[in-house]
Enzyme design. Structure first.
Site, PDB file in Angstrom:
ATOM      1  CD  GLU A  20      -2.915  -1.193   2.320  1.00 30.30           C
ATOM      2  OE1 GLU A  20      -2.862  -0.280   3.150  1.00 30.30           O
ATOM      3  OE2 GLU A  20      -3.760  -2.110   2.361  1.00 30.30           O
TER       4      GLU A  20
ATOM      5  CD  GLU B 263      -4.519  -7.944   1.865  1.00 27.76           C
ATOM      6  OE1 GLU B 263      -5.385  -7.239   2.416  1.00 27.76           O
ATOM      7  OE2 GLU B 263      -3.301  -7.678   1.915  1.00 27.76           O
TER       8      GLU B 263
HETATM    9  C1  XIL Z   1      -5.652  -6.364   8.496  1.00 30.10           C
HETATM   10  C2  XIL Z   1      -5.892  -7.552   9.382  1.00 30.10           C
HETATM   11  O1  XIL Z   1      -6.901  -8.360   8.862  1.00 30.10           O
HETATM   12  C3  XIL Z   1      -6.240  -7.093  10.744  1.00 30.10           C
HETATM   13  O2  XIL Z   1      -6.331  -8.189  11.617  1.00 30.10           O
HETATM   14  C4  XIL Z   1      -5.181  -6.120  11.247  1.00 30.10           C
HETATM   15  O3  XIL Z   1      -5.539  -5.630  12.430  1.00 30.10           O
HETATM   16  C5  XIL Z   1      -5.016  -4.976  10.281  1.00 30.10           C
HETATM   17  O4  XIL Z   1      -4.715  -5.493   9.036  1.00 30.10           O
HETATM   18  N1  XIL Z   1      -4.866  -4.653   3.813  1.00 30.10           N
HETATM   19  C6  XIL Z   1      -3.818  -5.429   4.196  1.00 30.10           C
HETATM   20  C7  XIL Z   1      -3.948  -6.323   5.348  1.00 30.10           C
HETATM   21  O5  XIL Z   1      -2.794  -5.464   3.494  1.00 30.10           O
HETATM   22  O6  XIL Z   1      -2.743  -6.485   6.033  1.00 30.10           O
HETATM   23  C8  XIL Z   1      -5.001  -5.839   6.294  1.00 30.10           C
HETATM   24  O7  XIL Z   1      -5.168  -6.818   7.289  1.00 30.10           O
HETATM   25  C9  XIL Z   1      -6.286  -5.561   5.581  1.00 30.10           C
HETATM   26  C10 XIL Z   1      -6.094  -4.506   4.549  1.00 30.10           C
END
Ligand code: XIL
Length: 457
Positions: free
Chosen positions: A263, A368
């Site tokens: 990101e 994701e």
């Molecule tokens: C999220 C996790 O699911 C949570 O448990 C944590 O608290 C924060 O991060 N984009 C990403 C992930 O790249 O790492 C994120 O995951 C969700 C959004």
């Protein structure tokens, strides 16, 4: 369509001729009175296509010398279809039970024949003897061209039970939900804590799963001491190099791939590079520096840049591809987070991500995946409606289908962001009930699961 019968007409003619002693002219009306037209008995068979396990070949075996019309109802909820000459091929792309009806009519009336068939997620159309017990199969068996992954947390691994059973059965790649991020692995200066990461990696290795490392550099997971780093910029950069080197060296040979930077592209107008502490301390080429550190630390690891809204925003997509182009040979793949909804983004926008990655020779990770349904942000929703469940299934199918069509060289994997609905990060993130995953809270497969498998067909 009209068919002319062969077998029934013959005895009727003989019978008719035998009864007409006085050689009266035989006319249709008389024949109608004396020889009432018989109803035709509908009958059909089907065979499962040899080329396509989800298709059947319907054979109208109705026998009659009289004319009749015949229509099919394939049990899929569509219009009835007139029978044509020859075999009728019908494809069933969604799992479930279907009742096929052949309706045959002539002047004397209508008769029907029905057969029920089952379409199974692994076998396609079940043989008439039934599909064998599939309980030992998992999602990962649905494809051998890319890995099917999920996230977990170390306490769930340590607890064992159903969570770990489902992980092992269904998935062949594992990612730490948050415990392989910098704030957990490097909580204070000069002091690493790999205990949670080790638990997850060891579980994966012991169970023959790949590990996708997520994520070395992410502005949301940088520890306070890094945010407030007291040394010089050069010392900061050295610290980042040491961290990447230490971490990747530890997991060399166990972690197949890493999101090196997560990101980095900002959401604001023009999608500039996010002004994170890494950018401030290491300069505009900090992403490149991190990838170089990663390449040096583990030349075998597959290195990804990972971001969100790559499909939904064409502007951000362009900015991300610019960033990726700038990395040249230092990057192997693009991670497209798929935090999406049952409505958006469109298949075309998702395909644009695929096309951009493929044209650059990059591996592509749908990294994701979760699919939101509570678009109204209704706090009072208590369950996923049947209508939303079906739309979610269709969206999972669409996403997986698009991914499955990616050229083999560019394929890598899909990672679902959570196992059960109640474990999803989205519940907290949006603060409303949500059911974005493949399993419900009791580890039951949802329609979404079927949609995932349907996308692999
Ligand atoms: C999220 C996790 O699911 C949570 O448990 C944590 O608290 C924060 O991060 N984009 C990403 C992930 O790249 O790492 C994120 O995951 C969700 C959004």
């Amino acid at each position: 369509m009209k068919k002319i019968k062969k077998y029934l007409l013959l005895p009727l003619i003989i019978f008719g001729l035998g009864c007409s002693s006085d050689k009266e002219e035989f006319n249709d009306d008389d024949a109608g009175d004396e020889i009432p037209e018989a109803k035709v008995e509908a009958s059909f068979d089907y065979t499962i296509s040899e080329e396509d396990p989800y298709a059947i070949l319907l054979d109208n075996t109705t026998e009659s010398e009289r004319e009749y019309t015949a229509v099919w109802d394939f049990g899929k909820g569509g219009e009835k279809v007139a029978d044509k000459a020859g075999l009728e091929e019908v494809r069933y792309t969604e799992t479930g039970e279907y009742t096929i009806t052949l309706e045959v009519s002539n002047a004397a009336g209508t008769s029907t024949a029905t057969k029920t068939l089952k379409v199974d997620q692994w076998y396609g159309v079940c043989p008439t003897s039934g599909c064998e017990d599939l309980s030992d199969k998992g999602l990962k068996e649905g494809t051998d061209t890319f890995s099917v992954g999920v996230i977990t947390q170390s306490y769930r691994i340590n607890e064992g039970g159903s969570h770990t059973q489902v992980l092992k059965k269904e998935f062949n790649s594992l990612t730490a939900e948050y415990e392989m991020k910098m704030n957990i692995m490097y909580p204070s200066q000069d002091s690493y804590d790999f205990s949670a990461g080790d638990a997850i990696v060891d579980f994966a290795v012991a169970n023959d799963m790949y590990v996708h490392g997520h994520a070395l550099i992410w502005h949301e997971a940088s520890p306070d001491w890094v945010e407030n780093f007291t040394g010089s910029d050069a010392e900061f950069e050295k610290m980042v190099e040491d961290y990447i080197t230490t971490t990747m060296t530890r997991y060399r040979g166990k972690v197949r791939s890493w999101d090196v930077v997560n990101e980095a592209v900002d959401e604001s107008a023009g999608n500039p590079l996010r002004n994170s502490v890494f950018r401030q301390r290491m300069g505009d080429d900090y992403v490149k520096k991190c990838f170089q550190f990663a390449r040096n630390a583990d030349p075998e690891a597959i290195l990804f840049y990972n971001d969100f809204n790559i499909a939904a925003s064409s502007g951000k997509r362009a900015a991300i591809f610019d960033l990726v182009d700038d990395l040249g040979d230092l990057i192997d793949g693009l991670g497209a987070q798929m935090h999406i909804s049952i409505d958006n983004p469109s298949a075309e926008d998702i395909q644009a991500v695929v096309d951009g990655a493929v044209s650059r020779g990059l591996k592509l990770h749908f990294s994701e995946l979760d699919i939101r349904t509570n678009l109204e942000n209704d706090k009072n929703l208590s369950s996923l409606s049947a209508e939303k469940a079906a739309r979610q299934r269709a969206k999972f199918k669409e996403v997986v289908n698009i991914y499955n069509a990616v050229p083999l060289d560019n394929k890598f994997g899909i990672t679902v962001w959570g196992l059960r609905d109640n474990e999803s990060w989205l519940v907290d993130f949006y603060g409303v009930p949500e059911w974005p995953l493949l399993f419900d809270m009791n580890y039951n497969k949802k329609q979404a699961y079927d949609g995932f498998l349907e996308g692999l067909q």
